[in-house]
Design an enzyme around this catalytic site. Structure first.
Site, PDB file in Angstrom:
ATOM      1  N   CYS A  72       0.700  -1.133  -0.138  1.00  0.00           N
ATOM      2  CA  CYS A  72      -0.097   0.056   0.050  1.00  0.00           C
ATOM      3  C   CYS A  72       0.901   1.365  -0.116  1.00  0.00           C
ATOM      4  O   CYS A  72       2.069   1.063   0.302  1.00  0.00           O
ATOM      5  CB  CYS A  72      -0.924  -0.201   1.263  1.00  0.00           C
ATOM      6  SG  CYS A  72      -1.881  -1.108   1.245  1.00  0.00           S
ATOM      7  N   GLY A 104      -0.128   0.245  -4.868  1.00  0.00           N
ATOM      8  CA  GLY A 104      -1.676  -0.203  -4.744  1.00  0.00           C
ATOM      9  C   GLY A 104      -2.467   0.184  -6.063  1.00  0.00           C
ATOM     10  O   GLY A 104      -2.803   1.278  -6.158  1.00  0.00           O
ATOM     11  N   ASN A 106       0.343   1.259   5.920  1.00  0.00           N
ATOM     12  CA  ASN A 106       0.898   0.277   5.008  1.00  0.00           C
ATOM     13  C   ASN A 106       1.754  -0.650   6.125  1.00  0.00           C
ATOM     14  O   ASN A 106       2.378  -0.436   6.731  1.00  0.00           O
ATOM     15  CB  ASN A 106       1.779   1.246   4.410  1.00  0.00           C
ATOM     16  CG  ASN A 106       3.112   0.219   3.477  1.00  0.00           C
ATOM     17  OD1 ASN A 106       4.162   0.750   3.122  1.00  0.00           O
ATOM     18  ND2 ASN A 106       2.580  -0.732   2.916  1.00  0.00           N
ATOM     19  N   GLY A 107       1.184  -1.907   5.830  1.00  0.00           N
ATOM     20  CA  GLY A 107       1.990  -2.907   6.385  1.00  0.00           C
ATOM     21  C   GLY A 107       0.936  -4.078   6.892  1.00  0.00           C
ATOM     22  O   GLY A 107      -0.043  -4.396   6.240  1.00  0.00           O
ATOM     23  N   TYR A 119      12.227  -4.592  -5.502  1.00  0.00           N
ATOM     24  CA  TYR A 119      11.184  -4.459  -6.579  1.00  0.00           C
ATOM     25  C   TYR A 119      10.273  -3.497  -6.264  1.00  0.00           C
ATOM     26  O   TYR A 119       9.758  -2.649  -7.095  1.00  0.00           O
ATOM     27  CB  TYR A 119      10.538  -5.943  -6.610  1.00  0.00           C
ATOM     28  CG  TYR A 119       9.117  -5.941  -7.452  1.00  0.00           C
ATOM     29  CD1 TYR A 119       9.343  -5.833  -8.737  1.00  0.00           C
ATOM     30  CD2 TYR A 119       8.129  -6.074  -6.776  1.00  0.00           C
ATOM     31  CE1 TYR A 119       7.962  -5.850  -9.684  1.00  0.00           C
ATOM     32  CE2 TYR A 119       6.690  -5.991  -7.764  1.00  0.00           C
ATOM     33  CZ  TYR A 119       6.970  -5.885  -9.077  1.00  0.00           C
ATOM     34  OH  TYR A 119       5.751  -5.931  -9.817  1.00  0.00           O
TER      35      TYR A 119
END
Length: 474
Positions: free
Chosen positions: A9, A35, A109-110, A249
């Site tokens: 995210c 996302g 985010n996580g 990535y």
């Protein structure tokens, strides 16, 4: 279409800008790669927090009218790919509540590894959940906190969760950024004139003309209000476990993440790959776009020419309709096309950042051979991926990871390549230099820096994919 780990995210927040919602829209645009399922923005004019969110890309969710309905100089935003919870609008963020502490919106985010345990207890105590995500647990803990101030209630709530989290939160008059003590996920702090900005990657700052100041530190809470910026460090120190896959990535090459240039790290991973897995060849060809930086480094180090032998079609929508089953191989061909004049009669080094299941890599090798390549040597700029991630990345279960279930010789045969070479784990960490001990590489080792309950499959989508007994916690 591409066999890759799914981005987690992206979060963004800004305080003190007259066009906060518009700046957040632009910031989310820059973070779209993190996302693509849903997007949302919450904004405050100092009196009321308003929210807009929906499924789809940022450009699909927001238009000028939607943004005009989000007035104020404070806003936060989120782009989501589901790693915990279903893909539906009820799980789109930001979440917004109104409780005894006032309005609070949150973006995350996580992944919280103890969310199911906390949720069970909260439900027993009468809490009613509106979503199936782990993030909502934090709001319930915040709303139930008996602490007197907003900051203390945030500390109280966040102290109870474990795992990976970079939170961007807001009340009607303050912006709050929180990063977990292990520092799994990135979170950057910047300035835009007199305004403060927080976001997942610095590329979002670049788009709006903001200046990067520093990273939000692991275990730090940053509070921005009319009084300025305050830093709080209420959590015990923990061993750093920054996600190495951000460099491999996830992050955009033009970002700085964990204090390093993503482009530089990826290029150096390619250089190290050439040292460890060099091969006689005529041309180095990246798998676009993710393999370009590593291929550049590989070509520089090996002195083999770099050529763009695969061209990517950037205009393939996520709703691309597959043809009938007899020609479904078009799924890759519609996105990548070989350049025969570059590949024909050549020994090709095909460089990519990672192999997950191997299905797409197999099709790409076949495509390169069909274009006339006499040899195809696959080189991967990270170690073999053998374990799922539980810290905010959507990964397959272990049984679906080709490197976890097949030998290197078997992978080479499956891909129909002349050879396959991965970067070693030590080689990858050596590129990170003196910071090598500060990274989480559990997807390559199977050793997890934060343990998680075995019953996590009840709520976490990722854990549903976990093969019994596969994870090793440390």
């Amino acid at each position: 279409m591409f066999d890759k780990f799914k981005d987690e995210c992206g979060v963004f927040g800004i305080f003190g800008h007259l066009e906060a919602a518009n700046m957040t829209y632009l910031g989310l645009y820059a973070l779209q790669h993190r996302g693509q399922e849903s997007a949302g923005i919450a904004a405050s004019d100092g009196q009321l927090v308003r929210l807009a969110r929906a499924m789809g890309y940022v450009a699909d969710v927001f238009d000028s009218e939607t943004l005009a309905d989000l007035p104020g100089s404070l806003a936060i935003g989120h782009v989501r790919y589901s790693t915990a919870g279903e893909s539906r609008v009820a799980n789109a963020q930001p979440f917004l509540i109104d409780c005894a502490h006032g309005q609070m919106a949150i973006c995350h985010n996580g992944n919280l590894v103890n969310a199911s345990e906390l949720k069970d207890e909260l439900v027993r105590q009468g809490s009613i959940f509106q979503s199936t995500t782990d993030t909502e647990v934090v709001l319930h803990l915040y709303a139930r906190s008996r602490k007197a101030t907003v900051e203390d209630a945030v500390i109280d709530a966040v102290s109870q969760v474990q795992g990976a989290f970079s939170f961007v939160m807001m009340t009607r008059d303050r912006l709050i950024a929180v990063r977990d003590p292990h520092g799994f996920r990135p979170l950057a702090l910047g300035r835009l004139g007199d305004a403060y900005v927080v976001c997942s990657e610095t590329c979002a700052m670049d788009l709006i003309g903001a200046t990067f100041v520093r990273d939000v530190e692991p275990g730090e809470i940053v509070v921005v209000s009319a009084e300025g910026l305050r830093s709080i460090k209420p959590f015990p120190p923990a061993h750093l476990a920054q996600c190495v896959f951000e460099h491999v990535y996830f992050s955009r090459p033009d970002s700085y993440v964990f204090g390093k240039s993503v482009n530089e790290v990826r290029t150096n991973l390619g250089r190290m790959l050439a040292r460890e897995q060099g091969v006689a060849a005529d041309v180095v060809v990246p798998v676009p776009d993710s393999g370009v930086c590593a291929a550049t480094g590989f070509a520089d180090e090996s002195k083999i020419p770099l050529r763009m032998g695969l061209i990517r079609n950037h205009y393939v929508g996520r709703t691309f309709i597959q043809p009938q089953s007899s020609i479904r191989h078009f799924g890759v061909k519609v996105k990548l096309n070989p350049v025969r004049s570059i590949l024909n009669g050549k020994r090709v080094v095909l460089v990519d950042d990672s192999i997950v299941r191997g299905t797409t890599s197999r099709k790409i090798v076949k495509m390169v051979r069909a274009a006339g390549a006499t040899e195809v040597h696959v080189r991967i700029s990270c170690p073999p991926t053998i374990s799922p991630c539980f810290y905010g990345v959507d990964t397959p279960r272990r049984s679906e990871l080709i490197a976890a279930t097949h030998t290197l010789e078997e992978i080479t045969t499956y891909l129909n390549a002349d050879s396959v070479g991965y970067l070693s784990h030590d080689g990858m960490l050596s590129v990170l230099g003196s910071d090598r001990g500060q990274y989480c590489s559990s997807c390559y080792t199977g050793h997890y820096p934060v343990s998680f309950p075995r019953d996590e499959a009840t709520y976490l989508q990722l854990a549903l994919k976990l093969d019994k007994g596969e994870a090793v916690a440390r």
